[in-house]
Enzyme design. Structure first.
Site, mmCIF file in Angstrom:
data_model
loop_
_atom_site.group_PDB
_atom_site.id
_atom_site.type_symbol
_atom_site.label_atom_id
_atom_site.label_comp_id
_atom_site.label_asym_id
_atom_site.label_seq_id
_atom_site.Cartn_x
_atom_site.Cartn_y
_atom_site.Cartn_z
ATOM 1 N N HIS A 91 -57.209 44.466 -32.161
ATOM 2 C CA HIS A 91 -58.461 45.217 -32.217
ATOM 3 C C HIS A 91 -59.616 44.425 -32.816
ATOM 4 C CE1 HIS A 91 -56.683 48.841 -30.722
ATOM 5 N NE2 HIS A 91 -55.814 48.934 -31.722
ATOM 6 N N ARG A 117 -51.685 39.731 -36.104
ATOM 7 C CA ARG A 117 -51.286 40.850 -35.255
ATOM 8 C C ARG A 117 -51.663 40.457 -33.833
ATOM 9 N NH1 ARG A 117 -52.964 47.227 -35.478
ATOM 10 N NH2 ARG A 117 -55.088 46.420 -35.256
ATOM 11 N N ASP A 168 -52.530 55.483 -34.903
ATOM 12 C CA ASP A 168 -51.893 55.725 -33.611
ATOM 13 C C ASP A 168 -50.765 56.747 -33.748
ATOM 14 O OD1 ASP A 168 -53.232 54.294 -31.539
ATOM 15 O OD2 ASP A 168 -52.564 52.435 -32.457
#
Length: 268
Positions: free
Chosen positions: A53, A78, A180
């Site tokens: 992201h 990540r 999430d």
């Protein structure tokens, strides 16, 4: 002998966890080696570069990991998703840990672990590049026991299959994505989040029973303290963009709180 540098650099996250200490993890979403270096010197034990992201790509991540390497913190990444070639490339670039989002099955977990391990344990391709430069002359022989493979648990299926996921040999840590998870189980990211909070604690308990540490993303240092009290071993107290914008808003508020409309107008 591939490199005449020092022996394999220790993984701060592993050493702290082994000593039953808490790990504070920085989180970077802005493409800036300068900011990465600053965060690495902030007192955190690890810094994760967010390629899922974050507003950055591989070249940005490389420079940021180089900057982190000049600090006491351990560089981790990540990844955008479960792509073994991309995972291997980032390990070759010097990442000491891979957090992989949206892991929901034991098969996906196995794919992640295999990409992080050299044969005969896994199927990581040989070509350590900067990993060798950062890690040290025995990187190749020590990488399998040093690099961390970290599935990110954030779906309803992952919660249901957590025992199967934890059965996969080579999982070094579980990392939880509460937002999430909230979308999946509560249908929103607001509060309260009764269903996803129960799921987070369920995953925490399952992993803790097996001696597998659990990390989690937090919105603030205050939330991180709460998560530590719940039993989480690694906490991420927000990301760089969040801290930057919050700090700037606070500065603007303090600057203007005693300023009358008349004075504000005079000074533009």
């Amino acid at each position: 002998q591939l490199w005449a540098g020092p022996l394999m650099r220790a993984h701060t996250v592993r050493t702290r966890l082994a000593a039953s200490q808490i790990v504070v993890n920085g989180w970077l979403s802005i493409a800036s080696a300068y900011a990465a270096e600053g965060v690495g010197h902030s007192g955190v034990h690890a810094v994760t570069v967010d390629l899922q992201h974050g507003m950055l790509g591989f070249s940005d991540a490389l420079g940021m990991m180089q900057a982190i390497s000049a600090t006491p913190a351990t560089p981790m990444v990540r990844v955008p998703g479960l792509d073994p070639a991309e995972i291997m490339h980032l390990l070759d670039a010097g990442a000491y840990g891979i957090i992989c989002p949206m892991i929901s099955t034991p098969e996906q977990t196995r794919t992640l672990v295999d990409a992080c391990r050299y044969p005969p344990v896994g199927n990581r391709s040989f070509g350590p590049s900067r990993g060798l430069l950062y890690g040290g002359q025995d990187y190749v022989t020590k990488a399998n026991e040093t690099i961390m493979a970290i599935p990110m648990i954030e779906t309803a299926e992952a919660v249901e299959r957590i025992e199967e996921i934890l059965d996969v040999d080579g999982v070094d840590m579980i990392y939880l994505g509460p937002n999430d998870m909230a979308f999946a189980l509560d249908g929103h990211v607001g509060h309260p989040r009764a269903h996803s909070e129960a799921a987070l604690l369920h995953v925490l308990a399952a992993a803790t029973r097996r001696g597998i540490p659990v990390g989690i993303f937090c919105s603030s240092g205050e939330e991180a303290r709460t998560r530590i009290e719940q039993g989480f071993r690694l906490v991420t107290p927000g990301n760089d963009f969040g801290h930057l914008t919050r700090s700037m808003r606070d500065a603007v508020r303090v600057t203007l709180e005693d300023t009358s409309p008349t004075v504000a107008a005079q000074h533009g």
